[in-house]
Motif scaffolding. Structure first.
Motif, PDB file in Angstrom:
ATOM      1  N   ASP A   1       0.861  -1.173   0.000  1.00 43.32           N
ATOM      2  CA  ASP A   1       0.000   0.000   0.000  1.00 43.32           C
ATOM      3  C   ASP A   1       0.907   1.236   0.000  1.00 43.32           C
ATOM      4  OD1 ASP A   1      -1.594   2.192   0.692  1.00 43.32           O
ATOM      5  OD2 ASP A   1      -2.828   1.028   2.079  1.00 43.32           O
ATOM      6  N   ASP A   2       0.754   2.092  -1.019  1.00 38.95           N
ATOM      7  CA  ASP A   2       1.612   3.275  -1.159  1.00 38.95           C
ATOM      8  C   ASP A   2       1.471   4.260   0.002  1.00 38.95           C
ATOM      9  OD1 ASP A   2       2.461   2.267  -3.575  1.00 38.95           O
ATOM     10  OD2 ASP A   2       1.124   3.530  -4.776  1.00 38.95           O
ATOM     11  N   LYS A   3       0.373   4.170   0.741  1.00 36.93           N
ATOM     12  CA  LYS A   3       0.118   5.130   1.823  1.00 36.93           C
ATOM     13  C   LYS A   3       0.817   4.746   3.135  1.00 36.93           C
ATOM     14  CE  LYS A   3      -4.474   5.915  -0.103  1.00 36.93           C
ATOM     15  NZ  LYS A   3      -4.595   4.673  -0.875  1.00 36.93           N
ATOM     16  N   ILE A   4       1.329   3.518   3.206  1.00 36.73           N
ATOM     17  CA  ILE A   4       1.935   3.018   4.446  1.00 36.73           C
ATOM     18  C   ILE A   4       3.392   2.669   4.164  1.00 36.73           C
ATOM     19  CG2 ILE A   4       1.809   1.212   6.223  1.00 36.73           C
ATOM     20  CD1 ILE A   4      -1.190   0.912   5.403  1.00 36.73           C
ATOM     21  N   PRO A   5       4.328   3.102   5.045  1.00 35.07           N
ATOM     22  CA  PRO A   5       5.745   2.792   4.810  1.00 35.07           C
ATOM     23  C   PRO A   5       5.964   1.284   4.604  1.00 35.07           C
ATOM     24  CG  PRO A   5       5.524   4.293   6.667  1.00 35.07           C
ATOM     25  CD  PRO A   5       4.129   3.852   6.284  1.00 35.07           C
ATOM     26  N   ILE A   6       6.792   0.944   3.632  1.00 36.96           N
ATOM     27  CA  ILE A   6       7.022  -0.457   3.286  1.00 36.96           C
ATOM     28  C   ILE A   6       7.607  -1.240   4.462  1.00 36.96           C
ATOM     29  CG2 ILE A   6       8.367  -1.997   1.788  1.00 36.96           C
ATOM     30  CD1 ILE A   6       7.877   0.006  -0.473  1.00 36.96           C
ATOM     31  N   TYR A   7       8.549  -0.631   5.212  1.00 34.57           N
ATOM     32  CA  TYR A   7       9.157  -1.359   6.330  1.00 34.57           C
ATOM     33  C   TYR A   7       8.084  -1.771   7.341  1.00 34.57           C
ATOM     34  CZ  TYR A   7       8.745   2.241   9.884  1.00 34.57           C
ATOM     35  OH  TYR A   7       8.246   3.123  10.811  1.00 34.57           O
ATOM     36  N   TYR A   8       7.079  -0.904   7.528  1.00 37.43           N
ATOM     37  CA  TYR A   8       5.991  -1.195   8.465  1.00 37.43           C
ATOM     38  C   TYR A   8       5.129  -2.340   7.935  1.00 37.43           C
ATOM     39  CZ  TYR A   8       1.974  -0.498  11.520  1.00 37.43           C
ATOM     40  OH  TYR A   8       0.960  -0.696  12.418  1.00 37.43           O
ATOM     41  N   GLN A   9       4.878  -2.351   6.639  1.00 34.38           N
ATOM     42  CA  GLN A   9       4.086  -3.423   6.030  1.00 34.38           C
ATOM     43  C   GLN A   9       4.828  -4.757   6.113  1.00 34.38           C
ATOM     44  OE1 GLN A   9       1.855  -2.295   2.318  1.00 34.38           O
ATOM     45  NE2 GLN A   9       3.013  -0.394   2.583  1.00 34.38           N
ATOM     46  N   ILE A  10       6.146  -4.717   5.996  1.00 33.51           N
ATOM     47  CA  ILE A  10       6.941  -5.941   6.131  1.00 33.51           C
ATOM     48  C   ILE A  10       6.829  -6.462   7.566  1.00 33.51           C
ATOM     49  CG2 ILE A  10       9.283  -6.909   6.098  1.00 33.51           C
ATOM     50  CD1 ILE A  10       9.836  -4.913   3.754  1.00 33.51           C
ATOM     51  N   LYS A  11       6.888  -5.556   8.540  1.00 35.33           N
ATOM     52  CA  LYS A  11       6.712  -5.968   9.936  1.00 35.33           C
ATOM     53  C   LYS A  11       5.350  -6.629  10.120  1.00 35.33           C
ATOM     54  CE  LYS A  11       7.582  -3.251  13.326  1.00 35.33           C
ATOM     55  NZ  LYS A  11       7.646  -2.084  14.201  1.00 35.33           N
ATOM     56  N   GLN A  12       4.307  -6.040   9.564  1.00 35.28           N
ATOM     57  CA  GLN A  12       2.962  -6.593   9.676  1.00 35.28           C
ATOM     58  C   GLN A  12       2.895  -7.976   9.026  1.00 35.28           C
ATOM     59  OE1 GLN A  12       0.404  -5.055  11.450  1.00 35.28           O
ATOM     60  NE2 GLN A  12       2.052  -3.686  12.001  1.00 35.28           N
ATOM     61  N   TYR A  13       3.571  -8.127   7.898  1.00 31.24           N
ATOM     62  CA  TYR A  13       3.628  -9.413   7.196  1.00 31.24           C
ATOM     63  C   TYR A  13       4.282 -10.476   8.084  1.00 31.24           C
ATOM     64  CZ  TYR A  13       5.622 -12.893   4.018  1.00 31.24           C
ATOM     65  OH  TYR A  13       6.023 -14.065   3.433  1.00 31.24           O
ATOM     66  N   ILE A  14       5.394 -10.112   8.720  1.00 31.90           N
ATOM     67  CA  ILE A  14       6.093 -11.066   9.593  1.00 31.90           C
ATOM     68  C   ILE A  14       5.255 -11.366  10.831  1.00 31.90           C
ATOM     69  CG2 ILE A  14       8.153 -11.423  11.027  1.00 31.90           C
ATOM     70  CD1 ILE A  14       9.739  -9.975   8.788  1.00 31.90           C
ATOM     71  N   TYR A  15       4.604 -10.349  11.401  1.00 30.32           N
ATOM     72  CA  TYR A  15       3.690 -10.588  12.529  1.00 30.32           C
ATOM     73  C   TYR A  15       2.665 -11.649  12.144  1.00 30.32           C
ATOM     74  CZ  TYR A  15       5.035  -6.094  14.787  1.00 30.32           C
ATOM     75  OH  TYR A  15       5.684  -5.056  15.386  1.00 30.32           O
ATOM     76  N   LYS A  16       2.046 -11.467  10.971  1.00 32.30           N
ATOM     77  CA  LYS A  16       0.997 -12.389  10.534  1.00 32.30           C
ATOM     78  C   LYS A  16       1.566 -13.786  10.336  1.00 32.30           C
ATOM     79  CE  LYS A  16      -2.580 -13.225   7.151  1.00 32.30           C
ATOM     80  NZ  LYS A  16      -3.148 -12.904   5.863  1.00 32.30           N
ATOM     81  N   GLU A  17       2.744 -13.886   9.731  1.00 31.38           N
ATOM     82  CA  GLU A  17       3.378 -15.189   9.516  1.00 31.38           C
ATOM     83  C   GLU A  17       3.614 -15.907  10.848  1.00 31.38           C
ATOM     84  OE1 GLU A  17       4.372 -16.686   6.200  1.00 31.38           O
ATOM     85  OE2 GLU A  17       2.648 -15.351   6.054  1.00 31.38           O
ATOM     86  N   ILE A  18       3.932 -15.135  11.885  1.00 27.80           N
ATOM     87  CA  ILE A  18       4.137 -15.714  13.217  1.00 27.80           C
ATOM     88  C   ILE A  18       2.796 -16.133  13.821  1.00 27.80           C
ATOM     89  CG2 ILE A  18       4.863 -15.208  15.585  1.00 27.80           C
ATOM     90  CD1 ILE A  18       7.082 -13.384  14.308  1.00 27.80           C
ATOM     91  N   ILE A  19       1.809 -15.265  13.727  1.00 31.66           N
ATOM     92  CA  ILE A  19       0.499 -15.535  14.325  1.00 31.66           C
ATOM     93  C   ILE A  19      -0.151 -16.774  13.712  1.00 31.66           C
ATOM     94  CG2 ILE A  19      -1.871 -14.648  14.530  1.00 31.66           C
ATOM     95  CD1 ILE A  19      -0.581 -11.860  14.962  1.00 31.66           C
ATOM     96  N   ILE A  20       0.001 -16.942  12.401  1.00 30.96           N
ATOM     97  CA  ILE A  20      -0.637 -18.098  11.747  1.00 30.96           C
ATOM     98  C   ILE A  20       0.293 -19.317  11.694  1.00 30.96           C
ATOM     99  CG2 ILE A  20      -2.228 -16.663  10.412  1.00 30.96           C
ATOM    100  CD1 ILE A  20      -0.465 -17.151   7.950  1.00 30.96           C
TER     101      ILE A  20
END
Length: 125
Positions: free
Chosen positions: A4-23
């Motif tokens: 998403d262009d509106k959200i910093p990429i590093y933050y989106q990567i963190k969210q991606y890793i969070y989700k990978e851990i949660i699931i």
């Protein structure tokens, strides 16, 4: 991964890793792919991935082992808080959206309950 262009990429990567851990795609104690591999997989700059991982390490979500790489924490308190914080963040977004539609908290609870029940029937019935 689509960013998403509106959200910093590093933050989106963190969210991606969070989700990978949660699931449980990344389990407690498991090794996280190397920085360069993540950068290739996600089609982003290595420095962006490094920033994300640095923050995850400082949060305690990942643990760095010199010469071996980065690993998902095995600390159950950190992992439970991670899940709780992500769920709360999503609920906060939903609450704000529904409040902007002038729903009362009771109406929100009723709508969510009805929606969850309808989804349960659709997926399990």
């Amino acid at each position: 991964m689509k960013f998403d262009d509106k959200i910093p990429i590093y933050y989106q990567i963190k969210q991606y890793i969070y989700k990978e851990i949660i699931i449980n795609h990344l389990t407690p104690g498991s090794k996280v792919p190397a920085v360069r591999q993540l950068a290739l997989d996600l089609a982003v700059n290595v420095n962006t991935v490094q920033r994300s991982l640095r923050e995850l390490i400082s949060e305690g979500v990942l643990e760095s082992q010199r010469g071996k790489g980065n690993f998902v924490t095995t600390n159950p308190e950190i992992l439970n808080n991670l899940r709780k914080n992500i769920v709360e963040e999503q609920l906060s977004l939903m609450y704000d959206h529904l409040a902007s539609l002038q729903l009362t908290p009771d109406e929100m609870i009723q709508a969510l309950t009805e929606y969850v029940n309808k989804r349960k029937e659709t997926h399990h019935g």
